[in-house]
Motif scaffolding. Structure first.
Motif, PDB file in Angstrom:
ATOM      1  N   GLN A 182      40.806  41.279  35.469  1.00  0.00           N
ATOM      2  CA  GLN A 182      40.655  39.883  35.885  1.00  0.00           C
ATOM      3  C   GLN A 182      41.786  39.485  36.830  1.00  0.00           C
ATOM      4  OE1 GLN A 182      39.777  37.148  32.473  1.00  0.00           O
ATOM      5  NE2 GLN A 182      39.520  39.031  31.326  1.00  0.00           N
ATOM      6  N   ILE A 183      42.981  39.993  36.536  1.00  0.00           N
ATOM      7  CA  ILE A 183      44.135  39.651  37.371  1.00  0.00           C
ATOM      8  C   ILE A 183      44.005  40.328  38.731  1.00  0.00           C
ATOM      9  CG2 ILE A 183      46.660  39.633  37.497  1.00  0.00           C
ATOM     10  CD1 ILE A 183      46.589  40.203  34.408  1.00  0.00           C
ATOM     11  N   ILE A 184      43.689  41.608  38.702  1.00  0.00           N
ATOM     12  CA  ILE A 184      43.572  42.374  39.942  1.00  0.00           C
ATOM     13  C   ILE A 184      42.502  41.758  40.844  1.00  0.00           C
ATOM     14  CG2 ILE A 184      42.874  44.637  40.851  1.00  0.00           C
ATOM     15  CD1 ILE A 184      44.382  45.925  38.536  1.00  0.00           C
ATOM     16  N   LEU A 185      41.384  41.401  40.246  1.00  0.00           N
ATOM     17  CA  LEU A 185      40.273  40.834  41.017  1.00  0.00           C
ATOM     18  C   LEU A 185      40.621  39.441  41.547  1.00  0.00           C
ATOM     19  CD1 LEU A 185      37.672  42.344  41.490  1.00  0.00           C
ATOM     20  CD2 LEU A 185      36.580  40.976  39.737  1.00  0.00           C
ATOM     21  N   ALA A 186      41.267  38.634  40.727  1.00  0.00           N
ATOM     22  CA  ALA A 186      41.634  37.277  41.174  1.00  0.00           C
ATOM     23  C   ALA A 186      42.604  37.350  42.349  1.00  0.00           C
ATOM     24  CB  ALA A 186      42.250  36.487  40.017  1.00  0.00           C
ATOM     25  N   GLU A 187      43.516  38.313  42.312  1.00  0.00           N
ATOM     26  CA  GLU A 187      44.468  38.462  43.413  1.00  0.00           C
ATOM     27  C   GLU A 187      43.737  38.895  44.678  1.00  0.00           C
ATOM     28  OE1 GLU A 187      47.730  40.975  42.176  1.00  0.00           O
ATOM     29  OE2 GLU A 187      48.725  39.286  41.193  1.00  0.00           O
ATOM     30  N   GLU A 188      42.776  39.790  44.503  1.00  0.00           N
ATOM     31  CA  GLU A 188      42.008  40.270  45.650  1.00  0.00           C
ATOM     32  C   GLU A 188      41.167  39.154  46.258  1.00  0.00           C
ATOM     33  OE1 GLU A 188      41.113  44.610  44.667  1.00  0.00           O
ATOM     34  OE2 GLU A 188      39.166  43.659  44.998  1.00  0.00           O
ATOM     35  N   LEU A 189      40.531  38.384  45.392  1.00  0.00           N
ATOM     36  CA  LEU A 189      39.625  37.340  45.878  1.00  0.00           C
ATOM     37  C   LEU A 189      40.378  36.186  46.525  1.00  0.00           C
ATOM     38  CD1 LEU A 189      37.207  37.280  42.796  1.00  0.00           C
ATOM     39  CD2 LEU A 189      36.571  37.950  45.124  1.00  0.00           C
ATOM     40  N   SER A 190      41.582  35.920  46.043  1.00  0.00           N
ATOM     41  CA  SER A 190      42.319  34.747  46.532  1.00  0.00           C
ATOM     42  C   SER A 190      43.365  35.110  47.577  1.00  0.00           C
ATOM     43  CB  SER A 190      43.031  34.062  45.359  1.00  0.00           C
ATOM     44  OG  SER A 190      44.058  34.918  44.871  1.00  0.00           O
TER      45      SER A 190
END
Ligand code: SAH
Ligand code: SF4
Length: 346
Positions: A139-147
């Motif tokens: 969730q953290i990795i994806l949120a960083e990628e998306l934002s």
């Protein structure tokens, strides 16, 4: 996704030298590889072997609600077709602290929740399953990628009861805090619980200096029993016993989360009992006006009543924030978005 020690063991089984573990962790957490194919400094046979067993991306982004400058909520699909939510809250000085350049991510720890608090969307549909450590960390990795932003503050306040998923939580915390992992300091991580007494004591033994938040929502058994079934198992007195144990092991102040619900827990008398409770463990209080959940009848008190409640605490010498909510308009209370998706009303 694996921890350093799990990887070392696994690589030994494959007859590989242990330095491969460092290479792999570097690809996962630093270079953010999306597939094993990218790890070109590893032997191809090893990559193929691991790719079959350990998917690097267990979550798929489905939908974002909110805009760049405000709270953004990401709906993520898991391998088994279920959904979870992760909420990114930009600079929010009122939340847990001093800094204003923080990007707080609110992560989920389970699909649904078995604790059935009567005001909470996450508990409405019962419990489905625990999230794996990889699903939590992703969730953290994806949120960083998306934002495109670095998450520098983490709260376990999404869907689920993190302490009921204790083993995976501990593995996730290791991945999140380690130098070989995401390197987010323990002081930037808050684990929130509805009050699982034995697990609070166990959590106090972890090496990381993480913060603890308690979803209290009622200052005495009579009030808490009405809205939180967990209180029958671990009543307020026992809970505070565990919090004293926590205080004896950790330096960080505990936060007591307190939703204000009209006619239930929001009278000045409740505030007075709460003030005594908070003082007894030197905790601070975070007041949250109830966020409407579809299908539930509760209502939030007026702003004036909320401020009055806060004043009682402040006058008793308790540090109390009244959260001016962000994300009210995007179903930000945990579990709401995912429920809509699963029920087909999104
Ligand atoms: N299960 C853990 C972690 C989830 S945290 C816990 O309960 O602490 C989710 C937080 O949001 C909890 O403090 C919960 O009480 C709060 N919450 C749930 N429903 C809410 C609502 N409708 N309005 C405001 N806060 C809510
Ligand atoms: Fe579960 Fe926490 Fe919601 Fe209670 S408040 S139902 S423990 S997620």
């Amino acid at each position: 996704m694996l921890t350093q020690s799990q990887l070392v063991e696994l690589l030994a089984d494959h007859g590989q030298p242990s330095y491969r573990a460092t290479q792999i962790l570097d690809w996962i957490f630093k270079k953010r590889a999306k597939s094993w194919d990218e790890m070109t400094n590893l032997p191809e046979s090893l990559r193929e072997d691991l790719a079959g067993k350990y998917p690097l991306r267990p979550l798929k982004h489905t939908l974002t609600k909110g805009s760049k400058d405000t709270t953004r909520k990401f709906l993520l699909e898991l391998g088994d077709g279920r959904y979870i939510e992760t909420v990114l809250i930009p600079a929010s000085p009122a939340l847990y602290g001093e800094r204003s350049d923080r990007h707080t991510l609110c992560v989920s720890s389970q699909i649904g929740c078995a604790y059935g608090c009567k005001f909470c969307a996450s508990g409405l549909d019962g419990f489905t399953r625990n999230l794996s450590a990889a699903e939590i960390v992703s969730q953290i990795i994806l949120a960083e990628e998306l934002s495109g932003e670095k998450v520098n503050n983490l709260v376990f306040m999404g869907m689920g009861e993190p302490l009921a998923n204790f083993k995976n939580l501990c593995v996730a915390l290791e991945m999140i805090t380690s130098d070989w992992g995401l390197k987010i300091g323990g002081r930037r991580i808050t684990v929130s619980t509805s009050g699982l007494v034995p697990q609070i004591k166990n959590l106090a033994e972890l090496p990381q200096q993480i913060r603890l938040a308690i979803s209290l929502h009622g200052p005495d058994d009579e009030t808490r029993d009405k809205i939180m079934p967990v209180n029958r198992k671990f009543p307020v007195g026992e809970l505070f016993g565990a919090l004293r144990v926590w205080n004896s092991k950790k330096n960080q102040k505990i936060t007591l989360e307190y939703i204000l619900i009209d006619g239930i827990n929001a009278d000045p008398e409740h505030a007075m009992i709460l003030a005594k409770r908070a003082a007894s463990i030197k905790a601070k209080v975070n007041l949250i006006p109830y966020n409407k959940v579809e299908g539930l009848e509760w209502v939030r008190p007026s702003d004036t009543a909320c401020r009055k409640f806060q004043n009682v605490l402040t006058q008793a010498g308790i540090s109390a924030t009244l959260r001016l909510e962000k994300g009210h308009d995007i179903d930000a209370a945990c579990g709401q978005l995912r429920l809509k998706k699963e029920k087909g009303t999104l």
